[in-house]
Enzyme design. Structure first.
Site, PDB file in Angstrom:
ATOM      1  N   ARG A 252      -2.074  -6.269 -12.373  1.00  0.00           N
ATOM      2  CA  ARG A 252      -2.071  -5.411 -11.182  1.00  0.00           C
ATOM      3  C   ARG A 252      -0.940  -4.408 -11.343  1.00  0.00           C
ATOM      4  O   ARG A 252       0.219  -4.792 -11.437  1.00  0.00           O
ATOM      5  CB  ARG A 252      -1.895  -6.298  -9.947  1.00  0.00           C
ATOM      6  CG  ARG A 252      -0.962  -5.782  -8.895  1.00  0.00           C
ATOM      7  CD  ARG A 252      -1.104  -6.494  -7.574  1.00  0.00           C
ATOM      8  NE  ARG A 252      -0.355  -7.740  -7.434  1.00  0.00           N
ATOM      9  CZ  ARG A 252       0.968  -7.802  -7.222  1.00  0.00           C
ATOM     10  NH1 ARG A 252       1.696  -6.722  -7.183  1.00  0.00           N
ATOM     11  NH2 ARG A 252       1.554  -8.969  -7.073  1.00  0.00           N
ATOM     12  N   HIS A 256       1.292  -5.812  -4.366  1.00  0.00           N
ATOM     13  CA  HIS A 256       0.281  -6.762  -3.890  1.00  0.00           C
ATOM     14  C   HIS A 256      -0.562  -6.135  -2.774  1.00  0.00           C
ATOM     15  O   HIS A 256      -1.775  -6.173  -2.800  1.00  0.00           O
ATOM     16  CB  HIS A 256       0.951  -8.041  -3.392  1.00  0.00           C
ATOM     17  CG  HIS A 256       0.030  -8.938  -2.631  1.00  0.00           C
ATOM     18  ND1 HIS A 256      -1.011  -9.601  -3.240  1.00  0.00           N
ATOM     19  CD2 HIS A 256      -0.030  -9.266  -1.312  1.00  0.00           C
ATOM     20  CE1 HIS A 256      -1.671 -10.302  -2.320  1.00  0.00           C
ATOM     21  NE2 HIS A 256      -1.105 -10.117  -1.152  1.00  0.00           N
ATOM     22  N   TYR A 265      10.618  -8.448  -7.414  1.00  0.00           N
ATOM     23  CA  TYR A 265      10.352  -9.641  -8.228  1.00  0.00           C
ATOM     24  C   TYR A 265       9.814  -9.353  -9.621  1.00  0.00           C
ATOM     25  O   TYR A 265       9.813 -10.210 -10.473  1.00  0.00           O
ATOM     26  CB  TYR A 265       9.386 -10.569  -7.481  1.00  0.00           C
ATOM     27  CG  TYR A 265       8.095  -9.917  -7.020  1.00  0.00           C
ATOM     28  CD1 TYR A 265       7.050  -9.689  -7.914  1.00  0.00           C
ATOM     29  CD2 TYR A 265       7.922  -9.508  -5.694  1.00  0.00           C
ATOM     30  CE1 TYR A 265       5.868  -9.090  -7.498  1.00  0.00           C
ATOM     31  CE2 TYR A 265       6.732  -8.910  -5.278  1.00  0.00           C
ATOM     32  CZ  TYR A 265       5.723  -8.698  -6.183  1.00  0.00           C
ATOM     33  OH  TYR A 265       4.564  -8.100  -5.775  1.00  0.00           O
TER      34      TYR A 265
HETATM   35  C1  LIG Z   1      -4.812 -19.912   1.905  1.00  0.00           C
HETATM   36  C2  LIG Z   1      -3.939 -18.724   1.754  1.00  0.00           C
HETATM   37  N1  LIG Z   1      -2.635 -18.893   1.469  1.00  0.00           N
HETATM   38  C3  LIG Z   1      -1.819 -17.829   1.337  1.00  0.00           C
HETATM   39  C4  LIG Z   1      -2.304 -16.570   1.514  1.00  0.00           C
HETATM   40  C5  LIG Z   1      -1.343 -15.382   1.420  1.00  0.00           C
HETATM   41  N2  LIG Z   1      -1.627 -14.650   0.193  1.00  0.00           N
HETATM   42  C6  LIG Z   1      -2.483 -13.608   0.202  1.00  0.00           C
HETATM   43  S1  LIG Z   1      -2.763 -13.054  -1.295  1.00  0.00           S
HETATM   44  C7  LIG Z   1      -1.731 -14.163  -2.016  1.00  0.00           C
HETATM   45  C8  LIG Z   1      -1.589 -14.188  -3.502  1.00  0.00           C
HETATM   46  C9  LIG Z   1      -2.928 -14.316  -4.178  1.00  0.00           C
HETATM   47  O1  LIG Z   1      -2.800 -14.266  -5.547  1.00  0.00           O
HETATM   48  P1  LIG Z   1      -4.032 -14.312  -6.521  1.00  0.00           P
HETATM   49  O2  LIG Z   1      -4.958 -15.419  -6.138  1.00  0.00           O
HETATM   50  O3  LIG Z   1      -3.501 -14.337  -7.904  1.00  0.00           O
HETATM   51  O4  LIG Z   1      -4.822 -12.959  -6.234  1.00  0.00           O
HETATM   52  P2  LIG Z   1      -4.285 -11.456  -6.361  1.00  0.00           P
HETATM   53  O5  LIG Z   1      -3.691 -11.112  -5.036  1.00  0.00           O
HETATM   54  O6  LIG Z   1      -3.309 -11.403  -7.462  1.00  0.00           O
HETATM   55  O7  LIG Z   1      -5.494 -10.630  -6.610  1.00  0.00           O
HETATM   56  C10 LIG Z   1      -1.153 -14.961  -1.048  1.00  0.00           C
HETATM   57  C11 LIG Z   1      -0.166 -16.024  -1.300  1.00  0.00           C
HETATM   58  C12 LIG Z   1      -3.671 -16.426   1.826  1.00  0.00           C
HETATM   59  N3  LIG Z   1      -4.239 -15.230   2.012  1.00  0.00           N
HETATM   60  N4  LIG Z   1      -4.467 -17.507   1.931  1.00  0.00           N
END
Ligand SMILES: Cc1ncc(C[n+]2csc(CCOP(=O)(O)OP(=O)(O)O)c2C)c(N)n1
Lengths: 361, 326
Positions: A252, A256, A265
């Site tokens: 990415r 985020h 970070y």
């Molecule tokens: C159950 C849950 N826990 C925490 C979050 C908060 N949160 C949103 S995105 C994220 C990180 C997700 O990372 P990844 O699965 O690698 O997907 P990316 O965002 O990198 O596409 C977090 C912790 C959430 N949306 N749902």
């Protein structure tokens, strides 16, 4: 992390030279189409970030850097197949029939932003992490029961592989031999948590083994490799041979979301390296130019075409009347209970009285 | 005394807890290097190290489940769940496990754990980030449910929650994180759980509330006093379990009228619990039925309509009006 490590499926190297099996099945027109879709995805993304900064849309999760993974994988689906996206998978959604206007309405916080085009089996965007995986297994299971030949493709990130739902979904799909493709975009960060803190293993594709299904690791910034791998997995599912886990190694490039500050970070050098050397658009464009299929002129023409389409979509979204609270009550139940209808009436009467009576005057 | 926002007060409380007691461990998603998505844990990892302020994988069920194991084995876990809606995937561990461990073990194991979770509306968050789920947990015997509405309270209640031998859900109203600055003493202090705060004394009616609406109701009470001579008593419950029945009943029997304001959906909300307790305890003092202004019975709505969905000024004024004219 070496991107050319063993086990990583690649067709094009970082300079756009063919190092893997040259794709036989794609015509010149399709190759150009693939590129154009990636270019448009990036242009949409950059525009969306600007719109957020201008306060015209709400929080947005940029996909820049993941165009090849999303476009390549969704390209091989047929119209009746199922697609289960997350908040970062708009490029895949666009390929699958989502309009730019719908996407914009969604981020504008419009009630209708959740309504997807009829006739496409596109599931609502998943905000909760990994919940869509078992759901995709269910859709695939139904297709198997109905013998309708449809396949479900489900997207998720590396962070999602830590959730119980990931493990439960792989396990169930394997037992059922469900026609589902698990597509992990390993962009190496889950907000601020790097892969090394997400899992004690380094290869997500390996996790498939424990559940008895094939796991494939592909260079997620190489659209031809992604296309190839996804096509094989989809065909395998369609033949009734069961699920596949694909790990697309990608990155990415942005934050985020527009509310996140990655400089807190993420090492700047890491970002620069991916940006300069591993950009999925650059790599594919170099290939196409060498093949005589793309030029600066076509790049500009296609960008101009996108701008017209995007301006139109934005205009349409901005001219859509704001949502009204009373509409929300229509989407809670198919047959709303009386009590809820009374609440709707109350809201309607508030709307009517607004401005005319203010009790504390 | 320093002027702190609520998020700074929480940060200070966590730092002091980590400092005072080596058993305290702070963990959750993005709490380490990033300092939490709201910065509640800002700088804590730099100060206390990666063993005590820990970035976990994205695993809510594992976060709460491991907190249970940590707690029975001598630690004092303070887990952050990034947004209250993300407690749903940890529901099994929190509602069916943490809450009843003491009961299951016939008192052998206490569970001194705290789960911090931001919640509440008006912040334009994506779905499931703003939902007020407190009633799910007040309906779960064995859990305590604490909701601060000010920087001062947040620090004192959080330190107390960390000391508490039982599991505490510490729900933080997101909207208030940076909305207000208050004098917060530097030295650690504790506010007992189960003591409501009378935000404002009054004669004509009692408004019971918690979290973000406390400020709205307080403001409206001021206006009503000035413009119409109506005197509202405003009570911030601060914790729902344990509940300060004494303060509530004392106030309602004095004013004879009660209004509950909460952001959570109406049906089965904690307002219903308050209304029936008031009926049980002080029915004969009432001049009007207990009324409620709450969120509507829909999923938490999209940003374009959330201001209207949340209990707002006009709805509260209308309810006060009905209550007084009943
Ligand atoms: C159950 C849950 N826990 C925490 C979050 C908060 N949160 C949103 S995105 C994220 C990180 C997700 O990372 P990844 O699965 O690698 O997907 P990316 O965002 O990198 O596409 C977090 C912790 C959430 N949306 N749902």
């Amino acid at each position: 992390m070496g991107i050319c490590e063993a086990g990583l499926v690649q067709v094009l190297n970082e300079d756009g030279r063919v190092v893997g099996e040259q794709p036989q099945n794609l015509s010149d027109a399709q190759l150009k189409d693939l590129y154009r879709r990636m270019q448009w995805a990036r242009l949409f993304d950059q525009r969306a970030v600007r719109l957020q900064r201008q306060g015209r849309i709400g929080t947005y999760a940029p996909l820049e850097g993941q165009e090849a993974a999303q476009v390549g994988s969704s390209y091989v689906l047929e119209k009746g197949d199922w697609l289960f996206p997350t908040y970062r998978d708009l490029a895949a959604c666009f390929n699958f029939g989502l309009s730019y206007t719908s996407a914009l309405l969604y981020t504008m916080g419009h009630l209708e932003g959740g309504r997807l085009e009829e006739g496409y089996n596109l599931f609502p965007i998943s905000i909760m992490i990994a919940t869509q995986l078992p759901q995709a297994v269910g859709a695939a299971w139904a297709s198997k029961l109905k013998q309708d030949g449809r396949v479900a493709l489900v997207y998720f990130g590396d962070g999602a592989t830590s959730k119980g739902d990931f493990h439960e979904a792989l396990n169930l799909a394997s037992v059922l031999k469900a026609p589902v493709v698990f597509f992990c975009q390993n962009n190496q960060w889950a907000i601020s948590v790097p892969l090394s803190k997400q899992t004690g293993h380094t290869v997500i594709a390996d996790k498939a083994q424990g559940y008895g299904l094939p796991g494939v690791r592909v260079d997620g910034n190489d659209v031809l490799a992604v296309c190839q791998v996804a096509k094989e997995a989809v065909e395998r599912a369609r033949r009734g041979e069961g699920p596949t886990l694909i790990e697309a190694l990608t990155y990415r490039l942005g934050p985020h979301t527009t509310a996140d500050d990655p400089t807190r970070y993420r090492p700047a050098e890491e970002l620069e390296q991916w940006k300069q050397q591993r950009d999925p658009l650059r790599r594919f464009r170099l290939f196409l130019e060498r093949e005589g299929l793309w030029s600066e002129h076509e790049e500009e023409q296609s960008a101009a075409e996108f701008k017209t389409v995007m301006d139109e979509a934005l205009k349409k979204a901005e001219q859509t009347p704001r949502s009204q609270l009373h509409q929300a009550f229509d989407y809670v139940y198919t047959n709303p209970p009386q009590d809820l209808l009374r609440q709707k009436e109350e809201v309607l009467s508030w709307t009517q009285r607004k401005g005319s009576v203010s009790w504390h005057n | 005394m320093a002027q702190l926002t609520m998020i700074q007060a929480i940060n200070q409380a966590l730092a002091q807890a980590l400092d005072q007691d080596p058993a305290v461990i702070v963990f959750g998603e993005d709490v380490g290097k990033n300092g939490g998505v709201f910065r509640a844990t800002d700088q804590l990892q730099a100060r206390f190290g990666e063993q005590r302020v820990v970035d976990t994988p994205l695993s809510e069920s594992a976060i709460i489940g491991s907190a249970i194991g940590l707690a029975v084995n001598g630690m004092k876990p303070v887990a952050e769940i990034q947004f209250m809606g993300f407690l749903y995937p940890a529901m099994d561990q929190l509602a069916s496990q943490a809450s009843r461990l003491r009961f299951r073990s016939a008192g052998r194991y206490a569970l001194p754990l705290v789960v911090r979770a931001p919640f509440g509306g008006g912040v334009r968050t994506p779905e499931l980030h703003a939902d007020s789920l407190e009633a799910l947990f007040t309906h779960t015997p064995g859990l305590k449910v604490v909701i601060p509405s000010s920087a001062y309270d947040a620090k004192g209640l959080l330190l107390q929650a960390i000391d508490d031998p039982d599991p505490v859900l510490f729900a933080e109203p997101m909207k208030l994180y940076r909305a207000i600055k208050e004098e917060v003493p530097e030295a650690p202090y504790r506010i007992p759980l189960g003591q409501a705060r009378v935000v404002r004394e009054g004669r004509d009616a009692t408004v019971l509330t918690w979290g973000a609406p406390v400020w709205l109701v307080h403001k409206l009470a001021g206006q009503l006093q000035q413009e119409r001579g109506i005197s509202l008593e405003v009570i911030d419950l601060r914790s729902l379990i344990p509940l300060d029945e004494e303060t509530i009943m004392h106030s309602v029997s004095k004013t004879g009228r009660a209004l509950v304001v909460h952001e959570a959906v109406k049906t089965g909300g904690f307002g219903a619990e308050l209304a029936s307790r008031i009926m049980e305890k002080v029915f004969l003092y009432l001049h009007a039925p207990v009324m409620r202004v709450t969120g509507y019975d829909t999923p938490y709505p999209v940003p374009q309509v959330e201001d209207e969905w949340l209990p707002h000024e006009e709805r509260i004024l209308q309810a006060v009006h009905e209550l007084l004219d009943y």
